[in-house]
Motif scaffolding. Structure first.
Motif, short mmCIF file in Angstrom:
data_model
loop_
_atom_site.label_atom_id
_atom_site.label_comp_id
_atom_site.label_asym_id
_atom_site.label_seq_id
_atom_site.Cartn_x
_atom_site.Cartn_y
_atom_site.Cartn_z
N GLY A 1 97.11 17.35 -37.76
CA GLY A 1 97.52 16.75 -36.50
C GLY A 1 96.44 17.00 -35.49
O GLY A 1 95.59 17.87 -35.70
N SER A 2 96.44 16.23 -34.41
CA SER A 2 95.38 16.46 -33.44
C SER A 2 95.75 17.66 -32.58
O SER A 2 96.88 18.13 -32.59
CB SER A 2 95.17 15.22 -32.59
OG SER A 2 96.38 14.87 -31.98
N GLN A 3 94.76 18.13 -31.87
CA GLN A 3 94.99 19.29 -31.00
C GLN A 3 96.09 18.95 -29.99
O GLN A 3 96.14 17.84 -29.48
CB GLN A 3 93.71 19.64 -30.24
CG GLN A 3 92.76 20.44 -31.11
CD GLN A 3 91.51 20.88 -30.38
OE1 GLN A 3 91.24 20.40 -29.27
NE2 GLN A 3 90.75 21.74 -31.00
N SER A 4 96.94 19.94 -29.77
CA SER A 4 98.04 19.80 -28.80
C SER A 4 99.13 18.83 -29.24
O SER A 4 99.98 18.46 -28.45
CB SER A 4 97.53 19.34 -27.43
OG SER A 4 96.67 20.29 -26.92
N SER A 5 99.09 18.41 -30.51
CA SER A 5 100.16 17.53 -30.95
C SER A 5 101.46 18.31 -31.16
O SER A 5 102.52 17.74 -31.30
CB SER A 5 99.75 16.85 -32.27
OG SER A 5 99.46 17.84 -33.23
N GLY A 6 101.35 19.64 -31.17
CA GLY A 6 102.55 20.46 -31.36
C GLY A 6 102.62 21.07 -32.75
O GLY A 6 103.66 21.55 -33.19
N LYS A 7 101.48 21.07 -33.43
CA LYS A 7 101.38 21.58 -34.79
C LYS A 7 101.84 23.05 -34.89
O LYS A 7 102.67 23.38 -35.73
CB LYS A 7 99.91 21.49 -35.23
CG LYS A 7 99.68 21.15 -36.66
CD LYS A 7 98.32 20.49 -36.86
CE LYS A 7 97.16 21.31 -36.28
NZ LYS A 7 96.96 22.58 -37.00
N SER A 8 101.26 23.86 -34.03
CA SER A 8 101.60 25.29 -34.08
C SER A 8 103.09 25.49 -33.79
O SER A 8 103.75 26.29 -34.44
CB SER A 8 100.80 26.08 -33.06
OG SER A 8 99.48 25.69 -33.09
N SER A 9 103.58 24.74 -32.80
CA SER A 9 104.99 24.89 -32.43
C SER A 9 105.89 24.56 -33.62
O SER A 9 106.89 25.24 -33.86
CB SER A 9 105.32 23.99 -31.25
OG SER A 9 104.42 24.24 -30.19
N VAL A 10 105.54 23.53 -34.37
CA VAL A 10 106.35 23.14 -35.53
C VAL A 10 106.33 24.25 -36.58
O VAL A 10 107.38 24.66 -37.10
CB VAL A 10 105.84 21.81 -36.14
CG1 VAL A 10 106.51 21.54 -37.48
CG2 VAL A 10 106.09 20.67 -35.18
N MET B 1 109.88 14.99 -28.84
CA MET B 1 110.86 13.92 -28.72
C MET B 1 111.48 13.88 -27.33
O MET B 1 111.90 12.84 -26.84
CB MET B 1 111.96 14.12 -29.78
CG MET B 1 111.52 13.87 -31.21
SD MET B 1 111.16 12.15 -31.55
CE MET B 1 112.84 11.50 -31.66
N ASP B 2 111.54 15.06 -26.71
CA ASP B 2 112.16 15.14 -25.37
C ASP B 2 111.32 14.47 -24.29
O ASP B 2 111.78 14.29 -23.18
CB ASP B 2 112.39 16.61 -25.02
CG ASP B 2 111.09 17.42 -25.08
OD1 ASP B 2 110.26 17.15 -25.98
OD2 ASP B 2 110.90 18.30 -24.23
N LEU B 3 110.09 14.10 -24.63
CA LEU B 3 109.22 13.54 -23.59
C LEU B 3 109.29 12.01 -23.50
O LEU B 3 108.66 11.42 -22.65
CB LEU B 3 107.77 13.98 -23.81
CG LEU B 3 107.48 15.47 -23.65
CD1 LEU B 3 105.99 15.75 -23.74
CD2 LEU B 3 108.04 15.99 -22.32
N GLY C 1 112.05 13.93 -36.52
CA GLY C 1 111.78 14.18 -35.11
C GLY C 1 112.21 15.57 -34.72
O GLY C 1 113.23 16.08 -35.16
N VAL C 2 111.39 16.25 -33.91
CA VAL C 2 111.73 17.61 -33.48
C VAL C 2 111.43 17.80 -32.00
O VAL C 2 110.65 17.06 -31.40
CB VAL C 2 110.95 18.70 -34.28
CG1 VAL C 2 111.33 18.71 -35.73
CG2 VAL C 2 109.45 18.52 -34.10
N VAL C 3 112.08 18.81 -31.45
CA VAL C 3 111.68 19.29 -30.13
C VAL C 3 111.30 20.75 -30.35
O VAL C 3 112.14 21.57 -30.69
CB VAL C 3 112.86 19.20 -29.13
CG1 VAL C 3 112.45 19.83 -27.79
CG2 VAL C 3 113.27 17.75 -28.94
#
Ligand code: GDP
Length: 700
Positions: free
Chosen positions: A33-42, A207-209, A232-234
């Motif tokens: 995923g690209s940077q800041s796509s939320g990869k780490s968060s997932v 998804m919340d955005l 889909g995740v938040v």
């Protein structure tokens, strides 16, 4: 089926240790995923902990091979969650902040000039809250290069990701809902290698955005269909930074809140997949079925590799097994044996002869110094020629000379010189052993060998030379010579002189040849003599009339011969002089007078000194044997054991053995074969597991 995934994850790890080629690979999930796509968060949501490096600058610089191992509760007890880095030997880490710090350190250790490294970090997390999964976290795709990042960075990351998204891996393409999917580098890369999306799962973060309907339409996947679908995740925590795990818990809560408040769009009536739990389950399913479908292929591949390895092992090594330990032990034995083979060079008669040789040279020096350069030397001959002359009548001058000569010899530092001579012999023996096989492969062991043997020697040299010096002390005061000793000494002196004569004659012959014949040499010598005459005259003149101005030398003759030839002439003169005196002395040594016995010592100093030298050599050899050689031969093999062998731990033993390329290849093949056998056994046990009709209990 759960057993299957878990087993196959273990097998995958073993296969990775066998070789890194694609042939023996079981699938893993690769997260791109690209940077800041939320990869780490997932990833953190899946694991249930914050543990990945954070920071504005790109912090994932190395792939992270993340193996999740589900540890079920036993007897109602919840097992402790922990992570470990198998390659680092840091042990179990129960604090995920420590894991995060370690990962950050490992990433930052990659030089910023390189920016990314292909060398993966191995991290395993054991927890009752994770499913059995393998995930590979890769550096995020860079959209815009920033100033402090190298130009090639974008390309480097893309290449790294391309390597990992190959078959059989499953691609987890992370895209943010608020960014057009058309711009997702993850999806673009995956479509190149998996156009139908058969092994790509899309994860839509944030998804919340976006409005729920817009989010839902992305998940439906009409524009970029993926066979395995989108989830889909938040994954953002709405909670403030604070207590460690509260973030992950609150993430879960905000995700539940979000999808709960949009039941109309994402409810169970829709077929859309939402939420981290769903994602986790989906990943398990996909990995399981992918693993299961790889099983047949991998079994065949392992079988083939195993057959090949078994065949090679038979052909190359005739099935002979070795261990690093046995190699080390054999090398040490060989070393001791090798050393022992050489010890005959240090037996007492050999040592005595060596020392005698050294003392003979000293005798020659003393003779030269005290007799040959003495203007009265020819007197000795005349004295001896007079049969009426009794030795006791001989001039005190020569009596005194003999005593001086003898004490020059006995006080020349025989203790130290003889000890050093033998110690040097030992040293060069050790050095030559340390420079030969197999130590050519083991530079560090070789160095240690040299070090400790030199140390033993250093420790002994002082004691030994003192001891020897002490034991030859009586000879400094009085030397008694038996008639038999005298006769032997006389014969050896003759031998020595004859050798010296032969040496001088060869030298003269060489010089003669070099300058162009005897006549020319004669001319040269004549010339040098006149030069010397003139020099003398000049000196006397200067002495008589020191104020006279020195006239510039006008001597064209000095250019008649090149300086090198003048040197040769001077040498020839020296050899000539020595030859004549040697010949005179040989006559004396062979004369009746000398043969008479020890009472002729004053007239035949050569015979006498030879006897002295022999006594010194005998005594030195005896004490060097006791103080130096015996000690060294005793200590050396023990030091090999204690400093080369027992000093090594298991890791160093393997390292040592692998320094030898022959052994390394043998061990490698043997290990490969063993591991393949083990994998094969595990794979075979799996097929019985699969045949088991009893469904395995769901554990997560
Ligand atoms: P990475 O660079 O791909 O690993 O992205 P991160 O996981 O670090 O996320 C980048 C930013 O997006 C962070 O500030 C996160 O808090 C935020 N973020 C991640 N997931 C979500 C989400 O589902 N919703 C919202 N609103 N923000 C998110």
């Amino acid at each position: 089926l759960m057993h299957l995934t878990r087993k196959l994850i273990e097998i995958r790890t073993m296969l990775l240790s066998i070789d890194q080629s694609d042939a023996l690979k079981l699938p893993s999930i690769v997260v791109v995923g690209s940077q800041s796509s939320g990869k780490s968060s997932v990833l953190e949501a899946i694991v249930g902990h914050e543990f990945l490096p954070k920071g504005n600058n790109m912090v994932t610089r190395r792939p992270i091979e993340l193996t999740l191992i589900h540890t079920p509760a036993e007897n109602g007890k919840t097992p402790v969650e922990y992570g470990e880095f198998p390659g680092l030997g840091l042990g179990k880490m129960t604090n995920f902040a420590d894991i995060q710090r370690t990962l950050t350190d490992l990433n930052l250790a990659v030089p910023s000039a390189d920016a990314v490294s292909n060398d993966p970090i191995d991290l395993r997390i054991h927890s009752p809250n994770v499913p059995d999964l393998t995930l590979i976290d890769l550096p995020g795709y860079v959209q815009i290069s920033s100033l402090d990042q190298p130009e090639t960075l974008k390309e480097k990351i893309a290449t790294l990701c391309d390597r990992y998204i190959r078959e059989p891996n499953i691609i987890l393409a992370v895209c943010a809902a608020d960014v057009d999917l058309a711009n997702s580098p993850a999806l673009r890369a995956s479509r190149k290698v998996d156009p139908l999306g058969l092994r790509t799962i899309g994860v839509i973060t944030k998804m919340d955005l976006v409005p729920a309907e817009q989010g839902a339409s992305i998940l439906a996947g009409n524009r970029y269909p993926l066979h395995l679908g989108y989830v889909g995740v938040v994954a953002k925590s709405s909670g403030k930074k604070g207590k460690k795990d509260s973030t992950v818990v609150s993430t879960q809560r905000s995700e539940n809140d979000y999808f709960g408040s949009h039941k109309d769009v994402f409810g169970s009536s829709s077929s859309l997949m939402v939420g981290t739990d769903t994602l986790r389950r989906r990943l398990m399913e996909v990995l399981e079925s992918s693993m299961a479908s790889s099983l047949h292929g991998i079994t065949n591949a392992v079988q083939l590799e195993l057959e090949e390895a078994t065949y090679q092992f038979k052909v190359q090594y005739n099935d002979r097994r070795i261990t690093a330990e046995s190699y080390v032990a054999e090398s040490m034995d060989a070393l001791k044996l090798r050393f022992k083979e050489f010890t005959h060079q240090f037996r007492r008669p050999v040592i005595r002869a060596k020392l005698k040789g050294m003392l003979d040279d000293k005798v020659m020096d003393v003779l030269e110094q005290l007799y040959w350069l003495d203007k009265r030397a020819p007197e000795l001959g005349t004295l001896g020629a007079d049969p009426k002359l009794k030795p006791k009548d001989v001039e005190p001058y020569w009596r005194h000379k003999l005593e001086a000569a003898s004490s020059l010899l006995t006080k020349s530092g025989v203790g130290r010189d003889s000890t050093l001579l033998v110690a040097d012999g030992l040293r060069s023996l050790i050095d030559s052993i340390a420079a030969g096989e197999p130590f050519t492969f083991h530079p560090r062991a070789s160095e240690r060998l040299i070090q400790f043997s030199h140390m033993i020697l250093r420790d002994r040299i002082g004691v030994t030379s003192d001891q020897v010096e002490n034991c030859i002390k009586p000879y400094k005061y009085e030397i008694e010579v038996e008639p038999r000793e005298w006769e032997l000494g006389r014969e050896r002196a003759i031998e020595l002189f004859e050798k010296e004569v032969a040496m001088c004659e060869t030298k003269l012959k060489e010089i003669r040849k070099k300058v162009g014949g005897g006549r020319r040499l004669g001319g040269l010598i004549g010339y040098v003599k006149t030069l010397e005459e003139k020099e003398k005259e000049k000196k006397t003149k200067q002495f008589e009339n020191p104020d006279a101005n020195e006239e510039p030398e006008q001597n064209p003759e000095s250019y008649r011969y090149p300086p090198a030839q003048i040197m040769d002439a001077r040498h020839a003169m020296l050899y000539g002089d020595r030859l004549s005196i040697l010949k005179l002395r040989l006559l004396a040594l062979k004369s009746k007078r000398c043969r008479a016995g020890p009472e002729s010592d004053v007239l035949c100093p050569e015979a006498f000194l030879n006897v002295v030298a022999d006594k010194l050599a005998y005594t030195s050899a005896m004490f060097i044997n006791i103080e130096l050689l015996d000690q060294f031969f005793y200590q050396f093999p023990r030091e090999i054991d204690s400093r080369l062998l027992y000093d090594l731990d298991r890791r160093e033993i393997v390292e040592f053995a692998r320094e030898n390329p022959v052994v390394r290849r043998h061990l490698d093949l043997q290990e490969r074969k063993d591991k393949l056998e083990e994998v094969m056994k595990q794979l075979n046990s799996l097929s019985t597991l699969r045949a088991d009709p009893q469904p395995a209990p769901r554990r997560h």
